[in-house]
Design a protein around this motif. Structure first.
Motif, mmCIF file in Angstrom:
data_model
loop_
_atom_site.group_PDB
_atom_site.id
_atom_site.type_symbol
_atom_site.label_atom_id
_atom_site.label_comp_id
_atom_site.label_asym_id
_atom_site.label_seq_id
_atom_site.Cartn_x
_atom_site.Cartn_y
_atom_site.Cartn_z
ATOM 1 N N ASN A 102 -12.087 11.666 -41.058
ATOM 2 C CA ASN A 102 -12.784 12.889 -41.667
ATOM 3 C C ASN A 102 -13.732 12.235 -42.741
ATOM 4 O OD1 ASN A 102 -10.109 11.798 -42.835
ATOM 5 N ND2 ASN A 102 -10.771 12.728 -44.657
ATOM 6 N N THR B 274 -16.248 12.931 -38.015
ATOM 7 C CA THR B 274 -17.184 13.727 -38.575
ATOM 8 C C THR B 274 -18.536 13.051 -38.715
ATOM 9 O OG1 THR B 274 -18.010 14.825 -40.638
ATOM 10 C CG2 THR B 274 -16.276 13.050 -40.712
ATOM 11 N N ASP C 79 -20.191 17.906 -39.737
ATOM 12 C CA ASP C 79 -19.107 17.916 -40.810
ATOM 13 C C ASP C 79 -18.637 19.341 -41.189
ATOM 14 O OD1 ASP C 79 -17.360 16.233 -42.593
ATOM 15 O OD2 ASP C 79 -18.485 17.433 -44.262
ATOM 16 N N PHE D 269 -16.341 20.393 -38.409
ATOM 17 C CA PHE D 269 -15.467 19.116 -37.807
ATOM 18 C C PHE D 269 -14.036 19.549 -37.681
ATOM 19 C CE2 PHE D 269 -12.899 15.525 -39.143
ATOM 20 C CZ PHE D 269 -12.946 14.819 -37.899
#
Length: 295
Positions: free
Chosen positions: A144, A164, A224, A227
């Protein structure tokens, strides 16, 4: 010779408590039912998915000694539960910033304890990597945010890695006078070829998410902004597949080189043990901590 006083000052500076930052990229994963209570992790199970979330966001999820121990236990529990797949991710803006160096150098401060402490830590680290090598179910990394050090090198032991597009992958081991870990001396050349692996592991080249995908370190990359939604939609679909078929298929695939991974892990730990005792390594770590404390 490196002064113990300078080492202690570096530890004190970088260990000063800081307020937790407010994250704009909070991990949005299923809450699930809590399988166990940990101090540095969030462990939950929902929709046939067990999630291990690294939970030291104020430290960018740096892996402390306690976290190493808790990840081993969390993987043990996840390997035995009824879930279909297991996911590792991070809370906050970072996936993981690697080994918590303050824990490492603290063992150097008390000279009378250094050999015993290092031996105990390396034994735990060997078991830590073994837990990934031997994990029985599909293991998926949901990256992440930025990943550093052992958080990157371990990715070669996962079955799938999603990231991401703002994630980066950095392995600055030699800058710290250390040695790549997590079986990366074997898995990285196998994935991306010797030249690309050398550029990353020896010279510390930082990869973007797109570059990591091109080189085989990452399976897929998502914007992102979408994501979490896209990744968890995919994971929930995987979690509907037949459990025994997935487990047996993974075991068969891993069986061809499991012994090799264990041998590589043992050898890497031997090399790390020697380097950690060196003045070169200690100077490099302290220099890094001192520069970080000035930021």
């Amino acid at each position: 010779m490196l002064k113990v006083e300078a080492l202690q000052q570096s530890v004190d500076l970088i260990s000063t408590p800081v307020a937790a930052e407010v994250s704009t990229h909070a991990t949005t994963k299923p809450a699930g039912s809590m399988a166990a209570q940990f101090e540095t992790l969030l462990l939950s199970t929902e929709d046939n998915i067990t999630t291990i979330c690294l939970n030291r966001p104020q430290k960018k999820n740096a892996i402390s000694v306690m976290m190493y121990s808790e990840i081993i236990e969390a993987l043990r529990l996840a390997g035995k539960d009824e879930s279909i797949i297991t996911v590792i991710t991070g809370s906050g803006d970072y996936y993981c910033s690697g080994n918590d160096l303050t824990n490492f150098v603290t063992t150097k401060v008390t000279r009378s304890r250094v050999e015993q402490t290092d031996e105990e830590f390396l034994s735990m680290f060997r078991d830590f990597v073994r837990a990934f090598i031997d994990f029985p179910k599909p293991l998926i990394a949901v990256v992440n945010g930025p990943a550093v050090g052992v958080a990157v090198t371990l990715l070669g032991l996962f079955d799938t890695v999603y990231a991401t597009d703002r994630a980066t992958f950095h392995t600055p081991f030699t800058k710290l006078g250390m040695f790549p870990e997590g079986c990366s001396s074997y898995t990285f050349p196998r994935m991306m070829g010797a030249a690309k692996a050398s550029e990353m592991l020896l010279f510390g080249r930082k990869l973007s998410a797109a570059e990591a995908r091109e080189q085989g370190l990452v399976t897929d990359v998502f914007p992102d902004s979408t994501f979490q939604a896209e990744v968890w939609r995919r994971l929930k679909a995987y979690a509907q597949l037949p459990r025994n078929s997935l487990v047996l298929s993974k075991q068969l695939m891993r069986s061809h080189y499991r012994e090799k991974l264990h041998a590589v892990n043992d050898r890497e730990c031997e090399v790390v043990a020697g380097l950690q005792q060196s003045e070169e390594c200690m100077n490099a770590v302290v220099s890094f901590l001192q520069s970080k404390s000035k930021l």
